[in-house]
Design a protein around this motif. Structure first.
Motif, short mmCIF file in Angstrom:
data_model
loop_
_atom_site.label_atom_id
_atom_site.label_comp_id
_atom_site.label_asym_id
_atom_site.label_seq_id
_atom_site.Cartn_x
_atom_site.Cartn_y
_atom_site.Cartn_z
N LYS A 89 -24.45 97.63 77.71
CA LYS A 89 -25.46 98.23 76.83
C LYS A 89 -24.81 99.07 75.76
O LYS A 89 -23.74 99.62 75.94
N GLY A 109 -26.92 104.00 73.84
CA GLY A 109 -27.75 104.75 74.77
C GLY A 109 -27.67 106.26 74.68
O GLY A 109 -28.50 106.96 75.24
N LYS A 110 -26.65 106.77 73.98
CA LYS A 110 -26.48 108.23 73.93
C LYS A 110 -27.43 108.88 72.93
O LYS A 110 -27.92 108.23 72.02
N LEU A 111 -27.63 110.17 73.09
CA LEU A 111 -28.46 110.91 72.14
C LEU A 111 -27.68 111.15 70.84
O LEU A 111 -26.45 111.24 70.86
N THR A 167 -23.28 104.80 76.89
CA THR A 167 -23.38 105.59 78.10
C THR A 167 -22.48 104.95 79.15
O THR A 167 -21.67 104.08 78.84
N GLU A 168 -22.66 105.35 80.40
CA GLU A 168 -21.85 104.80 81.50
C GLU A 168 -21.97 103.30 81.64
O GLU A 168 -21.20 102.68 82.34
N ASP A 225 -20.66 116.82 82.57
CA ASP A 225 -21.55 116.15 81.63
C ASP A 225 -21.98 117.22 80.63
O ASP A 225 -22.81 118.07 80.95
N VAL A 273 -23.82 117.31 78.14
CA VAL A 273 -25.21 117.37 77.68
C VAL A 273 -26.17 117.73 78.81
O VAL A 273 -27.05 118.57 78.65
N TYR A 274 -26.02 117.12 79.98
CA TYR A 274 -27.04 117.25 81.02
C TYR A 274 -26.80 118.36 82.04
O TYR A 274 -27.72 118.79 82.71
N LEU A 301 -27.73 124.03 75.61
CA LEU A 301 -28.94 123.47 75.02
C LEU A 301 -30.01 124.54 74.77
O LEU A 301 -30.72 124.49 73.77
N LEU A 340 -26.90 123.38 66.51
CA LEU A 340 -27.71 122.20 66.26
C LEU A 340 -28.93 122.63 65.46
O LEU A 340 -29.87 123.18 66.03
N THR A 371 -30.92 120.66 63.45
CA THR A 371 -31.97 119.68 63.70
C THR A 371 -31.36 118.59 64.57
O THR A 371 -30.18 118.63 64.88
N LYS A 372 -32.18 117.61 64.90
CA LYS A 372 -31.70 116.48 65.71
C LYS A 372 -30.54 115.78 65.01
O LYS A 372 -29.66 115.24 65.65
N LYS A 385 -27.94 106.23 64.44
CA LYS A 385 -26.83 106.05 65.38
C LYS A 385 -25.73 105.16 64.82
O LYS A 385 -24.74 104.89 65.50
#
Ligand code: HEM
Lengths: 321, 170
Positions: free
Chosen positions: A56, A59-61, A89-90, A162, A164-165, A211, A253, A255-256, A290
């Motif tokens: 895939k 998948g990342k943000l 991603t993974e 991780d 981000v998470y 975050l 950050l 904005t997105k 992206k």
């Protein structure tokens, strides 16, 4: 399909480079690019059988893979981060190409390269830096527009965390990596007191996204002998051993799509003929999507090869998936 | 005297009535929802500690704002080619109700979460890290649509983020 895209992007880049820069570097560059192709193909080929059915992508943000640093590894502008480049991603593979241009009062630094991120775990990168001495080259007796070129082969492995998470832990994402650098101006480097025209940096990077404050922090410790990142060789009369140097980044950050921040990078000062300063920058990284991002920065690189206060503008484009 | 004599009987009647009423609306068998395996409801099932105060809840537009965000999130996720297969066939009525409860509770609103814990709710669903990011992207769009400032969105996402460990299949 995606593999074809990497190939296409690289082929296209090579083609454009030749169109713009003529034949001066052709032999050397061709060999580098071929090695790069095999590197990328090998990486993708070794990955393919491991993935059960489908690799895939994307998948990342947004922006969480960082941008392409000046040495080709995923990170900020001047600093390398613990994140793997690209949007995989993974479960997948991501990759990108970048071109960076830094204009300074007396010099110009160009870099381009390609990198792949595999399973959000391993990153392989290549960058070719060209340090153009312009008028300073004549003043230094090297010749007008004398250019140092350096190939940088990088590998990075995420060890834990991780970024981000893991918002309920202090543990950052930690990666270890190496950058093998080969400069093509050995004779001049020797003449100014540099001990070597090749060298390898080893680093440990820690990246943490806070975050709840929309802040990204990074700290990297780099073991290096490099003079001006390797553009002026490795080691010298004031130091021939590895020394531990620090690079730190803070980004907000906004904005997105937009992160703004500052970086600091300490450096050894091994050469005798000219003092070397730490680097810093203020940057803004903007992801259009992206596939495309732009980083603009004001960089302060201090004294370089006896020329004072080299501060200027940095612009970098990254395309990938 | 008489009151005392009838007390055990009266309380027995009262108890059966209460439990009958409660049974009709157990959180695993609500009217209009598909009944699921009974479980023990608990605030801990929500997966995180709520924000103190109700500023976050107000910033999200209160009950109405949270409901719109959840509706939008589910609209997007059921239609999202990346993850729609995972959502297909699941009880959207229940999902809407318990997600609103969870978001409202975590944001410091006046709600209790009556759903399952995150590990149980997502067990054997095969959620991959990329699916998690896809859902977060949908939530970001839903919050954007509602006009929630980006930094406020991130404060909420920081609460949800660690749930990835229970949601993504290892
Ligand atoms: C932080 C992220 C997430 C939160 C807070 C969350 C929250 C919830 C909640 C509260 C429920 C209901 C539990 C119950 O019925 O008792 C639920 C169920 C569900 N979630 Fe998530 N979820 C998240 C991520 C995901 C992801 C990434 C997917 C798939 C891509 C997903 C798919 C589902 C599905 C299909 C159900 C229905 C389960 C069923 O019907 O049995 N969720 N989730």
């Amino acid at each position: 399909m995606r593999l074809y895209l990497v190939y296409f992007a690289l082929t296209n880049l090579r083609h454009r480079w030749f169109m713009e820069h003529g034949s001066a570097f052709r032999g050397q560059l061709g060999a580098d690019m071929r090695r790069m192709f095999f590197g990328v193909l090998l990486a993708v080929a070794t990955v393919a059988p491991a993935a059960a059915d489908e690799i895939k992508t994307g998948g990342k943000l947004l922006l969480t893979g960082g941008v392409s640093s000046i040495e080709g590894s995923g990170g900020g502008g001047l600093a390398t981060w613990a994140t793997t480049t690209g949007y995989a991603t993974e479960e997948g593979v991501g990759g990108n190409v970048h071109g960076t241009y830094v204009t300074l009062p007396d010099f110009e630094l160009r870099s381009w390269g390609a990198a792949v991120g595999v399973f959000d775990r391993v990153e392989l990168s290549y960058a070719r830096q060209s340090f153009d001495t312009q008028d300073a080259g004549a003043a230094l007796g090297l010749g007008q527009g004398f250019t140092f070129n350096q190939d940088i082969w990088g590998v990075k492995v995420v060890v834990i965390g991780d970024a981000v998470y893991d918002q309920d832990r202090l543990l950052p994402q930690i990666a270890v990596g190496a950058q093998h650098k080969r400069n093509d101006r050995g004779a001049i480097i020797a003449a100014v007191g540099g001990e070597d025209d090749t060298g390898t940096d080893y680093y440990v990077a820690a990246t943490k996204l806070l975050l709840d404050r929309s802040l990204l922090l990074n700290g990297t410790v780099r073991m290096t002998k490099a003079n001006q990142g390797g553009l002026l060789g490795f080691g010298g009369p004031n130091g021939s051993d590895y020394s531990a140097q620090f690079e730190g980044s803070v980004a907000w950050l906004a904005t997105k799509r937009l992160a703004i921040g500052a970086e600091y990078r300490s450096k050894p000062s091994n050469l005798g003929f000219a003092r070397e300063d730490d680097w810093m920058d203020l940057f803004a990284a903007y992801a259009l999507n992206k596939n495309l991002s732009v980083t603009a920065a004001w960089v302060s690189l201090g004294d370089i090869a006896t020329f004072r206060d080299q501060s200027g503008f940095y612009i970098s484009l990254q395309a990938g998936f | 005297m008489t009151v005392k004599r009838y007390l055990p009987f009266a309380s027995a009647v009262l108890l059966t009535t209460v439990s009958a009423v409660a049974f009709a609306s157990e959180p695993w068998s609500m009217p209009g929802e598909e009944a699921i395996e009974p479980y023990t409801p608990s605030a801990a099932n929500a997966g995180a500690q709520p924000f103190a105060g109700d500023q976050m809840f107000q910033a999200f537009g209160g009950q109405a704002g949270v409901a719109r965000i959840v509706t939008d999130l589910l609209d997007r996720s059921f239609a999202d080619a990346r993850i729609s297969d995972i959502f297909k066939g699941h009880d959207r009525v229940r999902l809407q109700r318990v997600l609103v409860e969870q978001f409202c509770f975590l944001l410091g609103g006046p709600c209790a979460y009556s759903g399952r814990d995150m590990a149980t709710a997502h067990k054997d669903m095969g959620v991959q890290p990329g699916d998690m990011n896809a859902l977060v992207e949908n939530l970001q769009l839903a919050m954007e649509e509602e006009g929630i400032p980006f930094q406020t969105q991130n404060r909420f996402l920081a609460k949800l983020a660690p749930m990835k460990r229970d949601i993504v299949d290892k």
